[in-house]
Design an enzyme around this catalytic site. Sequence first.
Site, short mmCIF file in Angstrom:
data_model
loop_
_atom_site.label_atom_id
_atom_site.label_comp_id
_atom_site.label_asym_id
_atom_site.label_seq_id
_atom_site.Cartn_x
_atom_site.Cartn_y
_atom_site.Cartn_z
N GLU A 55 0.89 -1.70 -0.07
CA GLU A 55 -0.31 0.19 0.01
C GLU A 55 1.13 1.12 -0.18
O GLU A 55 2.08 1.37 0.30
CB GLU A 55 -0.91 -0.08 1.17
CG GLU A 55 -0.31 -0.01 2.32
CD GLU A 55 -0.73 0.64 4.25
OE1 GLU A 55 -1.18 1.95 3.47
OE2 GLU A 55 -0.89 0.03 4.65
N LYS A 198 -5.55 -3.01 15.23
CA LYS A 198 -4.80 -1.85 16.28
C LYS A 198 -5.26 -1.65 17.52
O LYS A 198 -6.35 -2.05 17.15
CB LYS A 198 -4.87 -0.33 15.30
CG LYS A 198 -3.98 -0.39 14.08
CD LYS A 198 -4.52 1.48 13.14
CE LYS A 198 -3.47 0.73 11.79
NZ LYS A 198 -3.89 0.89 10.59
#
Length: 813
Positions: A55, A198
């Site tokens: 990415e 996360k």
Amino acid sequence: MSRSPWICRACLATARRLTPTVTPKRQISSNSRYFQVSEEVRQAIAEHRPVVALETTIYTHGYPYPENLSLAARLESLVRTNGGVPATIGILEGVARVGLAADELMRLVSSAGDPGTLKLSRRDLGFALGLRQPNGQPFNGGTTIAGTMILAHMAGIKVFATGGLGGVHRGAETTMDVSADLTELGRTPVAVISSGCKAFLDLPKTLEYLETQGVAVATFADGRGNNVDFPAFWTRESGVPSPKTLRDETEAARVIHAHCSLGLQSGLSFANPIPQHHSLPLEVIEAGIYEALQLANTAGITGAAATPYILSKMKEITGNDSVEANRALIESNVIRGAKVAQELSRLELEELSEQNGRSVSAGHIVARAAAPSRSEGSSLRRSSVPPQSSPPRLSQTTKSKSIEHTANVFVAGSLAIDLSCDYIPRSEQDAGSPVTQPELRTSNPAQISQALGGVGSNVARAAHLMGANVRLCSAVADDLGGKTALEALNAAGMSATGIKTLPDDSGSRTAQYVAVNDNNKDLVLAMADMSILESNASGANTISAAFDDFWLPQLQQAPPSHLVLDANWPPEHLARWLEASKPTDTHVSFEPVSNAKSTRLFHLPKPHELSIFPNPSIHLATPNAYELAAMYAAARERGLFDRAEWWQVIDALGIPHSGARTQMALATSNELVDQGVPQQSIQLLPFIPSICTKLGSQGVLLTQILPAHDERLTSGQYAPYILSRCANETDDTLGVGGVYMRLFPAVEQVPPEEIVSVNGVGDTFAGTLIAGLASRPGSRVEDMMEIAQRAAVLTLKSKESVSPGLGTLRILL
């Protein structure tokens, strides 16, 4: 009138024949004004080579410039050194690009922070590509996990490595804040390798949401048991059990292969826990997250802006610990992704071979030399890194017949099978006194790997990857090793037209190199059988006959522009190659191989001794400093410096009788002058008018004879590199203009921890240099020096003796 409810069987059969069968497969979308796939990525996918998507949001919205450029280069390098092809995905100048070239990546990451650089998920792609900024300029953008997945799938890429996965935010029951990453995983069949979600997200709700979306979720055990936690980005343990556990990359690849073979349209989420020594305590993370969430709520930060805000606050709260952890986990994920892609490539090639009526045997190896030392010729130290096997790369036609083509580069030299035996300590040994060395006179447990080796093979492979049409000229026996070598060349897409298979009754054996290594992968003992090219071999007469009947006709029928000779040939055979190349006006290069074998060039049988400038037998040599010294000593001992024609050339160079130490020190360094490197080069110039001395971290010293009237002799741009000029203005017979001496510094000082293997670095340099000269007729050696050094650096960072990533440098030629 109603239509009849039935159809005749013949019509039905015809309809079935005309109806295309839809089967899931890798598909490369055509390039368009909105979507482009780089040539390297397209070729890799077509050849079923391992490709890893990366990415770009991490660069455009995570790290500032130039830190983001450094990270981007590092991650792509990690993919290459672990056997994969990186496909960095982003939006540049209004075009979605899969596989950003170096200059494109630099333009994108340098736009970080600009108003026209967007963070792009699925919903944003149409806007970013279809609209323009108020100033009329197209948009740039970094793709999120969701955006990257879409574009990777369009290109046919199945493995994507990233940092942390988005998820369900805490309090989502009231805010409905759910990352688009999760819904994308539910509809796009790409395997995403991350460090889990996360830690400030709601992990149980995230896993529940993924289950609802039909997403396969698993965590790599990473040396632990079967029951492991789903990781929480900065920490390995989250208290939330992972739905499934994967032992290694092979299991992950099997899951991906089965998933895609069924045509399932959902994605896969494979969590790779952060490396143990970078993992932060869960209680520390939770305390920091609580504070960061409170600050976000107070500031009214929600939606897509929440994640970067919280990450920024976590950096402030935890200091450098979370920053170092971020970098460590993304690097770990990229390495894991490359290994998974490599295993997936192997499975796909096996299936492809089976479909075409072939099987991939244990002897089917890729054209690389990951053995600890190159066959009878490494002038570099042996790597302590264990060799890794790569999947065989079949040509797009899966015929076993070698690929035929007209070559503009011939490489005549060694082709060998390299075996590496890495000792494995016995499990019953006492823990207090581990044995790291194999025992003598008995059998030892080991991990044994094989690869294609040989200096000539390495040089040819490098030139091939750089786009040259190469023909490797060597010999194998009609034995198992020979068959394996031919299969490996075919798998690498290289021609076997120049490989002579010697008959059974010749007594020859395919060259082999066997290295026995200890538990630390350091060399204990090596055995080399290179007799197939030697004059004292039992098949020597067969080799001589092969030259007349096999190699000489090939040289005469389609003379190459360049010929590379490696010193594994004995002097009498080197002489035959040199004599055969003279009528063809072929540029001849010499790769010295080793200190001992480098001297063979100066032991040619009479009357075939080396001819001298302006019509030399050898045009270019690529020794290291030790090989250069050996060559100089051999020429001196053989009395070649006593030849009258040698002195005529030396005298014409214009070097003062008092010497030129000051000039040489200015052109190189006092250290090199003290070692005698420039002096030895100059005295060899009449025999080899262009010498590239490889000096490791010091770079490469180029020493050349400049022909008379060369424009560099009168150009101020080149004045620092003109060591001397010809003073014999009345003597035009030799055509000597002067001496060009230039030290090219190393293009990159590679830290010791990034050096994976020195094996094949010099061969890669030579092959790339020749490929460049062959691809650009009329170009100079100095023009190719930077790209050849960059290629060598790629190999230095690679497990393979020739980095498979060399193809990325073709654009520089």
